[in-house]
Design a protein around this motif. Sequence first.
Motif, mmCIF file in Angstrom:
data_model
loop_
_atom_site.group_PDB
_atom_site.id
_atom_site.type_symbol
_atom_site.label_atom_id
_atom_site.label_comp_id
_atom_site.label_asym_id
_atom_site.label_seq_id
_atom_site.Cartn_x
_atom_site.Cartn_y
_atom_site.Cartn_z
ATOM 1 N N HIS A 1 0.828 -1.211 0.000
ATOM 2 C CA HIS A 1 0.000 0.000 0.000
ATOM 3 C C HIS A 1 0.863 1.263 0.000
ATOM 4 C CE1 HIS A 1 -3.791 -2.041 0.309
ATOM 5 N NE2 HIS A 1 -3.442 -2.662 1.417
ATOM 6 N N ILE A 2 1.912 1.278 0.810
ATOM 7 C CA ILE A 2 2.782 2.454 0.871
ATOM 8 C C ILE A 2 3.419 2.702 -0.486
ATOM 9 C CG2 ILE A 2 4.948 3.356 1.842
ATOM 10 C CD1 ILE A 2 4.089 1.940 4.500
ATOM 11 N N SER A 3 4.001 1.658 -1.081
ATOM 12 C CA SER A 3 4.645 1.803 -2.385
ATOM 13 C C SER A 3 3.651 2.270 -3.440
ATOM 14 C CB SER A 3 5.275 0.479 -2.819
ATOM 15 O OG SER A 3 5.770 0.585 -4.142
ATOM 16 N N GLU A 4 2.483 1.650 -3.478
ATOM 17 C CA GLU A 4 1.509 1.974 -4.528
ATOM 18 C C GLU A 4 0.882 3.354 -4.336
ATOM 19 O OE1 GLU A 4 1.241 0.582 -7.296
ATOM 20 O OE2 GLU A 4 1.683 -1.544 -7.088
ATOM 21 N N ILE A 5 0.552 3.733 -3.100
ATOM 22 C CA ILE A 5 -0.041 5.062 -2.882
ATOM 23 C C ILE A 5 0.959 6.143 -3.273
ATOM 24 C CG2 ILE A 5 -0.808 6.711 -1.123
ATOM 25 C CD1 ILE A 5 -2.003 4.271 0.395
ATOM 26 N N LEU A 6 2.172 6.046 -2.722
ATOM 27 C CA LEU A 6 3.181 7.063 -3.031
ATOM 28 C C LEU A 6 3.581 7.009 -4.502
ATOM 29 C CD1 LEU A 6 5.420 6.760 0.155
ATOM 30 C CD2 LEU A 6 3.725 8.536 -0.373
ATOM 31 N N GLY A 7 3.703 5.806 -5.045
ATOM 32 C CA GLY A 7 4.058 5.658 -6.453
ATOM 33 C C GLY A 7 3.021 6.271 -7.382
ATOM 34 N N HIS A 8 1.740 6.065 -7.084
ATOM 35 C CA HIS A 8 0.688 6.661 -7.922
ATOM 36 C C HIS A 8 0.652 8.183 -7.769
ATOM 37 C CE1 HIS A 8 -0.702 2.574 -8.616
ATOM 38 N NE2 HIS A 8 -1.469 3.068 -9.573
ATOM 39 N N ALA A 9 0.935 8.679 -6.574
ATOM 40 C CA ALA A 9 0.971 10.130 -6.365
ATOM 41 C C ALA A 9 2.100 10.754 -7.182
ATOM 42 C CB ALA A 9 1.136 10.445 -4.877
ATOM 43 N N VAL A 10 3.301 10.170 -7.111
ATOM 44 C CA VAL A 10 4.454 10.701 -7.859
ATOM 45 C C VAL A 10 4.251 10.516 -9.363
ATOM 46 C CG1 VAL A 10 6.929 10.389 -8.270
ATOM 47 C CG2 VAL A 10 6.045 10.413 -5.941
ATOM 48 N N TRP A 11 3.682 9.387 -9.751
ATOM 49 C CA TRP A 11 3.384 9.105 -11.165
ATOM 50 C C TRP A 11 2.488 10.198 -11.751
ATOM 51 C CZ3 TRP A 11 -1.762 7.072 -12.290
ATOM 52 C CH2 TRP A 11 -1.957 6.714 -13.630
ATOM 53 N N MET A 12 1.374 10.491 -11.071
ATOM 54 C CA MET A 12 0.451 11.472 -11.643
ATOM 55 C C MET A 12 0.989 12.891 -11.506
ATOM 56 S SD MET A 12 -2.130 11.862 -13.508
ATOM 57 C CE MET A 12 -2.804 10.228 -13.551
ATOM 58 N N TRP A 13 1.759 13.170 -10.463
ATOM 59 C CA TRP A 13 2.393 14.475 -10.343
ATOM 60 C C TRP A 13 3.331 14.690 -11.532
ATOM 61 C CZ3 TRP A 13 7.600 15.725 -9.829
ATOM 62 C CH2 TRP A 13 7.866 17.083 -9.578
ATOM 63 N N THR A 14 4.081 13.657 -11.895
ATOM 64 C CA THR A 14 4.975 13.737 -13.046
ATOM 65 C C THR A 14 4.187 14.005 -14.322
ATOM 66 O OG1 THR A 14 6.530 12.199 -12.006
ATOM 67 C CG2 THR A 14 6.706 12.477 -14.401
ATOM 68 N N ILE A 15 3.111 13.257 -14.522
ATOM 69 C CA ILE A 15 2.268 13.465 -15.712
ATOM 70 C C ILE A 15 1.755 14.899 -15.740
ATOM 71 C CG2 ILE A 15 0.049 12.830 -16.768
ATOM 72 C CD1 ILE A 15 0.643 9.911 -15.870
ATOM 73 N N ASP A 16 1.289 15.391 -14.603
ATOM 74 C CA ASP A 16 0.769 16.755 -14.516
ATOM 75 C C ASP A 16 1.845 17.774 -14.896
ATOM 76 O OD1 ASP A 16 -1.490 18.620 -13.314
ATOM 77 O OD2 ASP A 16 0.421 19.311 -12.479
ATOM 78 N N GLU A 17 3.057 17.591 -14.375
ATOM 79 C CA GLU A 17 4.138 18.542 -14.664
ATOM 80 C C GLU A 17 4.506 18.536 -16.143
ATOM 81 O OE1 GLU A 17 5.461 20.914 -12.613
ATOM 82 O OE2 GLU A 17 3.842 20.242 -11.315
ATOM 83 N N ILE A 18 4.552 17.375 -16.762
ATOM 84 C CA ILE A 18 4.860 17.300 -18.203
ATOM 85 C C ILE A 18 3.759 17.995 -19.000
ATOM 86 C CG2 ILE A 18 5.166 15.733 -20.174
ATOM 87 C CD1 ILE A 18 7.536 15.775 -18.129
ATOM 88 N N ILE A 19 2.514 17.718 -18.664
ATOM 89 C CA ILE A 19 1.390 18.340 -19.375
ATOM 90 C C ILE A 19 1.430 19.855 -19.206
ATOM 91 C CG2 ILE A 19 -1.128 18.599 -19.356
ATOM 92 C CD1 ILE A 19 -1.223 15.531 -18.731
ATOM 93 N N ARG A 20 1.650 20.322 -17.984
ATOM 94 C CA ARG A 20 1.717 21.770 -17.739
ATOM 95 C C ARG A 20 2.853 22.408 -18.546
ATOM 96 N NH1 ARG A 20 -1.056 23.719 -13.029
ATOM 97 N NH2 ARG A 20 -2.011 21.981 -11.905
ATOM 98 N N GLY A 21 3.995 21.728 -18.573
ATOM 99 C CA GLY A 21 5.131 22.267 -19.322
ATOM 100 C C GLY A 21 4.846 22.368 -20.810
ATOM 101 N N ILE A 22 4.253 21.335 -21.372
ATOM 102 C CA ILE A 22 3.930 21.355 -22.803
ATOM 103 C C ILE A 22 2.858 22.390 -23.095
ATOM 104 C CG2 ILE A 22 2.885 20.021 -24.684
ATOM 105 C CD1 ILE A 22 4.437 17.575 -23.521
ATOM 106 N N ASN A 23 1.829 22.463 -22.246
ATOM 107 C CA ASN A 23 0.744 23.423 -22.484
ATOM 108 C C ASN A 23 1.206 24.863 -22.320
ATOM 109 O OD1 ASN A 23 -1.227 21.577 -23.205
ATOM 110 N ND2 ASN A 23 -1.890 21.271 -21.109
ATOM 111 N N SER A 24 2.193 25.097 -21.448
ATOM 112 C CA SER A 24 2.674 26.479 -21.250
ATOM 113 C C SER A 24 3.453 26.983 -22.461
ATOM 114 C CB SER A 24 3.533 26.573 -19.998
ATOM 115 O OG SER A 24 4.786 25.936 -20.201
ATOM 116 N N GLU A 25 3.960 26.046 -23.264
ATOM 117 C CA GLU A 25 4.713 26.426 -24.462
ATOM 118 C C GLU A 25 3.807 26.703 -25.661
ATOM 119 O OE1 GLU A 25 7.638 23.401 -25.156
ATOM 120 O OE2 GLU A 25 8.600 23.735 -23.235
ATOM 121 N N ASN A 26 2.533 26.320 -25.541
ATOM 122 C CA ASN A 26 1.604 26.485 -26.673
ATOM 123 C C ASN A 26 0.512 27.464 -26.377
ATOM 124 O OD1 ASN A 26 2.615 24.518 -28.672
ATOM 125 N ND2 ASN A 26 2.400 23.142 -26.938
#
Length: 162
Positions: A137-162
């Motif tokens: 549970h610890i690995s999966e909860i934290l892993g999913h949080a970091v996973w989606m945070w990463t996705i969010d940051e990539i999306i924000r970075g790409i969208n800020s350039e367009n």
Amino acid sequence: MKQKINWPVTIAAGVAGGIIGGLVKLGWENILPPRTPERDQTNPPQKLLQQLGIPAKITHSTYTYSGHQLPWVSYLVHFGFSTGFGVTYSLAGQLLPWLKFGHGVPFGIAVWNAFHVELMPALGTVPAAKDQPLEEHISEILGHAVWMWTIDEIIRGINSEN
């Protein structure tokens, strides 16, 4: 005034975020493995595919790199899942901006809950949540949080350039 959505960029951002997020999640699981070696002999993607009737000789297929046997079928499911959610989050975030609250962390935890606590146990793919080790549970909860945070940051970075 509503902002016009650039759909090709939004989809491409989700794909890029999903791929990079998938790499981050794999790295996370090397640091904090969610399952015991015994339970990982057939990992959840492999078991789910076998439940759908795909034979173990396919689900356990590997390729060799630098002397390591790597599970390409598991990676296909892993990156398909990550990219699918990256695109979903990117598109849904344009239509429902509240989904992006907390830079995707609550969304990632909701995905963990939906799949690791509800859906996969209900299907018999993984044990019931109460029977999973705390480390999982610890690995999966934290892993999913970091996973989606990463996705969010990539999306924000790409969208800020367009």
